[in-house]
Structure formats: C-alpha cells, structure tokens
Write a protein that holds these residues in place. Structure first.
Motif, PDB file in Angstrom:
ATOM      1  N   TYR A  46      55.830  61.831 -23.295  1.00 49.62           N
ATOM      2  CA  TYR A  46      56.788  62.685 -23.977  1.00 49.62           C
ATOM      3  C   TYR A  46      58.016  62.987 -23.131  1.00 49.62           C
ATOM      4  CZ  TYR A  46      53.040  63.345 -27.304  1.00 49.62           C
ATOM      5  OH  TYR A  46      52.070  63.114 -28.226  1.00 49.62           O
ATOM      6  N   ASN A  47      57.830  63.076 -21.830  1.00 51.27           N
ATOM      7  CA  ASN A  47      58.955  63.400 -20.959  1.00 51.27           C
ATOM      8  C   ASN A  47      58.599  63.065 -19.519  1.00 51.27           C
ATOM      9  OD1 ASN A  47      61.441  64.366 -20.137  1.00 51.27           O
ATOM     10  ND2 ASN A  47      60.850  66.504 -20.193  1.00 51.27           N
ATOM     11  N   ILE A  98      50.313  78.587 -18.851  1.00 51.75           N
ATOM     12  CA  ILE A  98      51.618  78.166 -18.347  1.00 51.75           C
ATOM     13  C   ILE A  98      52.434  79.447 -18.151  1.00 51.75           C
ATOM     14  CG2 ILE A  98      53.725  76.859 -18.822  1.00 51.75           C
ATOM     15  CD1 ILE A  98      51.360  75.024 -18.620  1.00 51.75           C
ATOM     16  N   SER A  99      53.016  79.594 -16.970  1.00 49.57           N
ATOM     17  CA  SER A  99      53.831  80.780 -16.712  1.00 49.57           C
ATOM     18  C   SER A  99      55.081  80.378 -15.936  1.00 49.57           C
ATOM     19  CB  SER A  99      53.031  81.840 -15.960  1.00 49.57           C
ATOM     20  OG  SER A  99      52.568  81.337 -14.730  1.00 49.57           O
ATOM     21  N   HIS A 100      55.974  81.353 -15.733  1.00 49.31           N
ATOM     22  CA  HIS A 100      57.260  81.091 -15.085  1.00 49.31           C
ATOM     23  C   HIS A 100      57.533  82.096 -13.960  1.00 49.31           C
ATOM     24  CE1 HIS A 100      58.396  79.539 -19.311  1.00 49.31           C
ATOM     25  NE2 HIS A 100      57.727  78.626 -18.636  1.00 49.31           N
ATOM     26  N   PRO A 101      56.799  82.020 -12.868  1.00 48.47           N
ATOM     27  CA  PRO A 101      57.061  82.954 -11.758  1.00 48.47           C
ATOM     28  C   PRO A 101      58.327  82.562 -10.996  1.00 48.47           C
ATOM     29  CG  PRO A 101      55.418  81.365 -11.099  1.00 48.47           C
ATOM     30  CD  PRO A 101      55.702  81.105 -12.562  1.00 48.47           C
ATOM     31  N   ARG A 102      58.830  83.486 -10.205  1.00 49.61           N
ATOM     32  CA  ARG A 102      60.000  83.202  -9.368  1.00 49.61           C
ATOM     33  C   ARG A 102      59.595  82.589  -8.025  1.00 49.61           C
ATOM     34  NH1 ARG A 102      65.087  83.450 -11.514  1.00 49.61           N
ATOM     35  NH2 ARG A 102      66.077  84.755  -9.990  1.00 49.61           N
ATOM     36  N   GLN A 136      61.681  75.618 -20.172  1.00 49.39           N
ATOM     37  CA  GLN A 136      61.192  76.089 -21.466  1.00 49.39           C
ATOM     38  C   GLN A 136      60.541  74.964 -22.257  1.00 49.39           C
ATOM     39  OE1 GLN A 136      61.176  79.354 -21.995  1.00 49.39           O
ATOM     40  NE2 GLN A 136      59.894  78.941 -23.769  1.00 49.39           N
ATOM     41  N   TRP A 137      61.101  73.760 -22.173  1.00 51.09           N
ATOM     42  CA  TRP A 137      60.527  72.624 -22.892  1.00 51.09           C
ATOM     43  C   TRP A 137      59.092  72.372 -22.455  1.00 51.09           C
ATOM     44  CZ3 TRP A 137      58.151  68.105 -21.685  1.00 51.09           C
ATOM     45  CH2 TRP A 137      57.885  67.238 -22.746  1.00 51.09           C
ATOM     46  N   TRP A 138      58.839  72.406 -21.152  1.00 52.43           N
ATOM     47  CA  TRP A 138      57.500  72.130 -20.647  1.00 52.43           C
ATOM     48  C   TRP A 138      56.490  73.125 -21.215  1.00 52.43           C
ATOM     49  CZ3 TRP A 138      55.596  68.040 -18.042  1.00 52.43           C
ATOM     50  CH2 TRP A 138      56.525  67.117 -17.559  1.00 52.43           C
ATOM     51  N   SER A 139      56.837  74.387 -21.245  1.00 53.07           N
ATOM     52  CA  SER A 139      55.933  75.401 -21.794  1.00 53.07           C
ATOM     53  C   SER A 139      55.649  75.143 -23.265  1.00 53.07           C
ATOM     54  CB  SER A 139      56.531  76.797 -21.629  1.00 53.07           C
ATOM     55  OG  SER A 139      56.715  77.084 -20.272  1.00 53.07           O
ATOM     56  N   THR A 150      52.705  68.180 -32.132  1.00 50.45           N
ATOM     57  CA  THR A 150      53.613  67.290 -31.418  1.00 50.45           C
ATOM     58  C   THR A 150      54.631  68.148 -30.680  1.00 50.45           C
ATOM     59  OG1 THR A 150      53.377  65.647 -33.159  1.00 50.45           O
ATOM     60  CG2 THR A 150      55.257  65.397 -31.697  1.00 50.45           C
ATOM     61  N   PRO A 151      54.889  67.837 -29.422  1.00 52.40           N
ATOM     62  CA  PRO A 151      55.873  68.635 -28.677  1.00 52.40           C
ATOM     63  C   PRO A 151      57.283  68.404 -29.197  1.00 52.40           C
ATOM     64  CG  PRO A 151      55.082  66.821 -27.336  1.00 52.40           C
ATOM     65  CD  PRO A 151      54.296  66.797 -28.603  1.00 52.40           C
ATOM     66  N   PRO A 152      58.189  69.338 -28.917  1.00 53.81           N
ATOM     67  CA  PRO A 152      59.585  69.142 -29.315  1.00 53.81           C
ATOM     68  C   PRO A 152      60.195  67.949 -28.582  1.00 53.81           C
ATOM     69  CG  PRO A 152      59.358  71.082 -27.912  1.00 53.81           C
ATOM     70  CD  PRO A 152      57.976  70.577 -28.189  1.00 53.81           C
ATOM     71  N   GLU A 153      61.297  67.500 -29.096  1.00 52.16           N
ATOM     72  CA  GLU A 153      62.020  66.378 -28.462  1.00 52.16           C
ATOM     73  C   GLU A 153      62.401  66.758 -27.025  1.00 52.16           C
ATOM     74  OE1 GLU A 153      63.312  62.555 -28.442  1.00 52.16           O
ATOM     75  OE2 GLU A 153      62.382  63.547 -30.146  1.00 52.16           O
ATOM     76  N   ALA A 154      62.192  65.826 -26.104  1.00 50.03           N
ATOM     77  CA  ALA A 154      62.506  66.085 -24.704  1.00 50.03           C
ATOM     78  C   ALA A 154      64.014  66.259 -24.527  1.00 50.03           C
ATOM     79  CB  ALA A 154      62.008  64.947 -23.826  1.00 50.03           C
ATOM     80  N   PRO A 155      64.436  67.220 -23.708  1.00 48.65           N
ATOM     81  CA  PRO A 155      65.865  67.479 -23.521  1.00 48.65           C
ATOM     82  C   PRO A 155      66.579  66.418 -22.685  1.00 48.65           C
ATOM     83  CG  PRO A 155      64.585  68.906 -22.119  1.00 48.65           C
ATOM     84  CD  PRO A 155      63.608  68.158 -22.972  1.00 48.65           C
ATOM     85  N   LEU A 156      65.824  65.713 -21.849  1.00 46.67           N
ATOM     86  CA  LEU A 156      66.417  64.695 -20.986  1.00 46.67           C
ATOM     87  C   LEU A 156      65.839  63.332 -21.343  1.00 46.67           C
ATOM     88  CD1 LEU A 156      66.114  66.594 -17.600  1.00 46.67           C
ATOM     89  CD2 LEU A 156      68.126  66.409 -19.051  1.00 46.67           C
ATOM     90  N   LYS A 157      66.599  62.293 -21.098  1.00 49.99           N
ATOM     91  CA  LYS A 157      66.132  60.945 -21.386  1.00 49.99           C
ATOM     92  C   LYS A 157      64.997  60.583 -20.424  1.00 49.99           C
ATOM     93  CE  LYS A 157      67.557  56.222 -21.862  1.00 49.99           C
ATOM     94  NZ  LYS A 157      68.546  55.213 -21.595  1.00 49.99           N
ATOM     95  N   SER A 158      63.902  60.103 -20.977  1.00 51.02           N
ATOM     96  CA  SER A 158      62.738  59.731 -20.172  1.00 51.02           C
ATOM     97  C   SER A 158      62.982  58.399 -19.486  1.00 51.02           C
ATOM     98  CB  SER A 158      61.499  59.642 -21.067  1.00 51.02           C
ATOM     99  OG  SER A 158      60.394  59.268 -20.311  1.00 51.02           O
ATOM    100  N   CYS A 159      62.416  58.231 -18.293  1.00 46.59           N
ATOM    101  CA  CYS A 159      62.599  56.976 -17.546  1.00 46.59           C
ATOM    102  C   CYS A 159      61.381  56.068 -17.644  1.00 46.59           C
ATOM    103  CB  CYS A 159      62.948  57.281 -16.090  1.00 46.59           C
ATOM    104  SG  CYS A 159      61.731  58.308 -15.275  1.00 46.59           S
ATOM    105  N   ILE A 160      60.421  56.403 -18.502  1.00 48.39           N
ATOM    106  CA  ILE A 160      59.256  55.518 -18.695  1.00 48.39           C
ATOM    107  C   ILE A 160      59.311  54.967 -20.092  1.00 48.39           C
ATOM    108  CG2 ILE A 160      56.759  55.453 -18.939  1.00 48.39           C
ATOM    109  CD1 ILE A 160      56.455  57.145 -16.594  1.00 48.39           C
TER     110      ILE A 160
END
Length: 160
Positions: A46-47, A98-102, A136-139, A150-160
């Motif tokens: 997916y990404n 899944i969390s987002h700590p600093r 945010q996409w990963w979460s 199905t996950p949302p569309e990946a924000p960046l172009k995948s290299c695989i």
C-alpha cells in the motif's frame, strides 16, 4: 598561487566526497527496497516511505537508530534499516495500538512519531517508533486493514 591550488584541491575533494555519499545512500536505499520487495512477494503493497527509526522498546535505550524504509502490506509493517542493515516485520494481527508520541526511548525530533505497539515473536508486549512523512496516513491505513477494509490512497508515490 599555491594557496589557491590548495583551496581548489580541498574544495574538489569535498565535492567528490559529497557526491560519493549521496550515491552510497541511494544505493543502500535501493538495496533496502529490493529486500522488502523480495520479502513481500505477492502481497499487496500500500505504501513505502523513507523513515527514521527510533528503536525497539524491548532492546532498550542503547541501540542504533537511523534511516530506513517502511512498507505497509496486507500482512503487516515491514521495515529495513539502511545502516546497520536490520529488518523488522510486525504482523497486522499482532498490532495492538498506533499512537503519535513526541519522543521514544528518550529520543525526539520535536515532531510526532509513529509508534506501533505489538506482541513480539516471544509473545511479549513491544513497541517501535518511526519518524515518517505521512503520519496520519499510517494510522488510518493500519486501522483500516485491521478492520478488514482497504486503506486510503497513499499520499506519496510508492517505490515498490
């Protein structure tokens, strides 16, 4: 005149070193992507993103952190670290949160991290954290896959 030649020689040496390190880093990244491609086989990818690894909680505070490649597939999260060459696979079924700590393991980049809490191979609670461009996409993607969607569309172009 001699000073000018020395300055030019040093400058040329610095430029050659920079070009070499850029080439070497791209080569390491390409090898990491190829390793992931070989590992995932026919799984849907997916990404794939460049990331900065902050460590594995079960290993403790004294461990290498560094750049690598993070991929999300149907079966889970695949990670390849560039140097030292390490790999990690977290099956989707063993992911707990899944969390987002600093910060993670006492390290911070003053930005939110992607922290994945999961059950490791030994059946113990563990966690890893990465600095990723599309946090945010990963979460959302992991949550969607765990729910059978199905996950949302990946924000960046995948290299695989």
């Amino acid at each position: 005149m001699v000073a000018l030649i020395v300055i030019l020689a040093v400058l040329a040496s610095v430029i050659v070193d920079i070009i070499f390190f850029i080439w070497w880093f791209k080569r390491l990244r390409l090898e990491a992507v190829e390793d992931i491609r070989r590992d995932v086989g026919e799984e849907r990818v997916y990404n794939v993103e460049d990331c900065n690894f902050f460590g594995r909680q079960s290993v403790g505070y004294k461990q290498w952190r560094g750049n690598g490649v993070l991929a999300l597939t149907d079966k889970g999260v695949h990670f390849r670290m560039l140097l030292p060459r390490k790999s990690l696979f977290i099956p989707l079924g063993s992911t707990r949160e899944i969390s987002h700590p600093r910060s993670f393991l006492g390290k911070s980049k003053a930005r939110d991290l992607l922290r994945v809490d999961y059950v490791n191979e030994a059946g113990e609670d563990d966690a890893c954290a990465w600095l990723v461009p599309s946090l945010q996409w990963w979460s959302e993607a992991v949550a969607a896959l765990q729910a059978g969607g199905t996950p949302p569309e990946a924000p960046l172009k995948s290299c695989i």
